[in-house]
Design a protein around this motif. Structure first.
Motif, short mmCIF file in Angstrom:
data_model
loop_
_atom_site.label_atom_id
_atom_site.label_comp_id
_atom_site.label_asym_id
_atom_site.label_seq_id
_atom_site.Cartn_x
_atom_site.Cartn_y
_atom_site.Cartn_z
N LEU A 1 0.83 -1.21 0.00
CA LEU A 1 0.00 0.00 0.00
C LEU A 1 0.86 1.26 0.00
O LEU A 1 0.54 2.25 -0.67
N ALA A 2 1.96 1.23 0.75
CA ALA A 2 2.87 2.38 0.76
C ALA A 2 3.43 2.62 -0.64
O ALA A 2 3.50 3.78 -1.11
N TRP A 3 3.82 1.56 -1.30
CA TRP A 3 4.35 1.67 -2.66
C TRP A 3 3.30 2.25 -3.61
O TRP A 3 3.63 3.08 -4.48
N TYR A 4 2.04 1.84 -3.43
CA TYR A 4 0.97 2.37 -4.27
C TYR A 4 0.85 3.88 -4.11
O TYR A 4 0.75 4.62 -5.12
N PHE A 5 0.86 4.37 -2.87
CA PHE A 5 0.72 5.81 -2.66
C PHE A 5 1.96 6.57 -3.13
O PHE A 5 1.85 7.70 -3.61
N PHE A 6 3.14 5.96 -3.00
CA PHE A 6 4.34 6.60 -3.54
C PHE A 6 4.24 6.73 -5.06
O PHE A 6 4.63 7.75 -5.64
N ALA A 7 3.72 5.69 -5.71
CA ALA A 7 3.55 5.72 -7.17
C ALA A 7 2.52 6.79 -7.55
O ALA A 7 2.71 7.50 -8.55
N LEU B 1 2.19 5.03 6.09
CA LEU B 1 2.11 3.57 5.97
C LEU B 1 3.49 2.94 6.21
O LEU B 1 3.60 1.92 6.90
N ALA B 2 4.53 3.54 5.66
CA ALA B 2 5.88 3.02 5.84
C ALA B 2 6.27 3.06 7.32
O ALA B 2 6.90 2.13 7.83
N LEU B 3 5.90 4.12 8.01
CA LEU B 3 6.19 4.24 9.44
C LEU B 3 5.40 3.19 10.24
O LEU B 3 5.91 2.65 11.23
N ASN C 1 -0.33 12.16 -1.34
CA ASN C 1 -0.03 10.73 -1.48
C ASN C 1 1.31 10.38 -0.86
O ASN C 1 1.49 9.28 -0.32
N LEU C 2 2.26 11.32 -0.92
CA LEU C 2 3.56 11.08 -0.29
C LEU C 2 3.41 10.94 1.22
O LEU C 2 3.99 10.04 1.85
N ILE C 3 2.62 11.83 1.83
CA ILE C 3 2.41 11.78 3.28
C ILE C 3 1.73 10.47 3.68
O ILE C 3 2.15 9.82 4.65
#
Length: 268
Positions: free
Chosen positions: A196-202, A223-225, A216-218
């Motif tokens: 999910l984190a990768w999806y929002f980064f994309a 999610l990464a945290l 989306n970065l935030i």
């Protein structure tokens, strides 16, 4: 530059808000009503403000929307940890409780809180619906789902759980936690969180507006945290040092006694 600033703000907000909640929770019990009263007033103003924020797509509004999510979530967490909104049961887990009985008893310790979380997050989603800035709603949803995941992992068994992070009157919750090197749910939680984190980064990379890029970065960073917090549960790391400033000094013997008092679930 905005990427770097958004990264710093997101990480600092996660770190500082966690520490502030820990600090307030460990103040004398007499202060808890005042802390909760002040934050409740802030919560009400914040809830009404998120409607306006959801229609502002500037960088500053995106950051404010993230701060609003932290305030809303902080109010929910403090209400639970300070014992104002928990569940119908406030008793340790019986030593002979296993399986679904143990899960049912664990759920009863936080049932009212869990229902409140669902209600508040749905209210936030409804309040911000239709606006292009969905950072508050997305962050609240991420915090909700990843918190449930963390609680289930604590129930099923992890290597590390910080008993000294709980106020004394909430120490009975330790009896519902298990100590294991790892459980079957944790890898799933980590993989889904990373995905999910990768999806929002994309989505951030493909965005064309400020709110799409920064928002989306935030959410991806949050999610990464959350994934990092899941890893803290099983890796031999001293993550408590990140919030050492927020906790009172406690003797190691006191912590060991608290852990030993939980219903026997040995490391396996």
């Amino acid at each position: 530059m905005d990427y770097a600033l958004a990264f710093i703000i997101t990480v600092f907000g996660w770190w500082f808000s966690t520490g502030l909640i820990l600090y307030l929770n460990h103040l004398p019990t007499a202060s808890h009503r005042w802390s909760m009263a002040v934050l409740s007033v802030i919560f009400v103003f914040t809830f009404f403000a998120i409607g306006s924020s959801s229609h502002d797509t500037s960088f500053s509004a995106t950051v404010i929307a993230y701060a609003q999510a932290l305030i809303i979530w902080g109010w929910l967490e403090m209400g639970y940890l300070m014992g104002f909104i928990t569940g119908p049961s406030k008793h340790p887990c019986p030593p002979n409780a296993t399986g679904w009985m143990r899960f049912s008893l664990a759920l009863q310790t936080s049932l009212y809180h869990e229902l409140l979380v669902v209600a508040v997050v749905l209210a936030v989603i409804a309040r911000t619906s239709g606006g292009p800035n969905q950072v508050t709603a997305l962050c609240c949803t991420v915090l909700w789902l990843m918190r449930w995941s963390a609680k289930l992992n604590l129930f099923l068994g992890v290597r590390n759980f910080h008993a000294d992070w709980l106020p004394k009157k909430q120490r009975y919750l330790i009896s519902y936690m298990s100590e294991r090197r790892v459980n079957g749910l944790l890898p799933i939680s980590v993989v889904l969180g990373i995905g999910l984190a990768w999806y929002f980064f994309a989505q951030s990379h493909a965005g064309t507006t400020e709110v799409q890029i920064t928002g989306n970065l935030i959410v991806g960073l949050l999610l990464a945290l959350a994934v990092l917090e899941h890893l803290f549960l099983v890796l031999p790391l001293q993550d408590s040092k990140l919030w050492q400033w927020a906790l009172p000094d406690r003797r190691r013997s006191q912590l060991s006694s608290d852990i030993a008092s939980k219903a026997g679930h040995k490391l396996s």
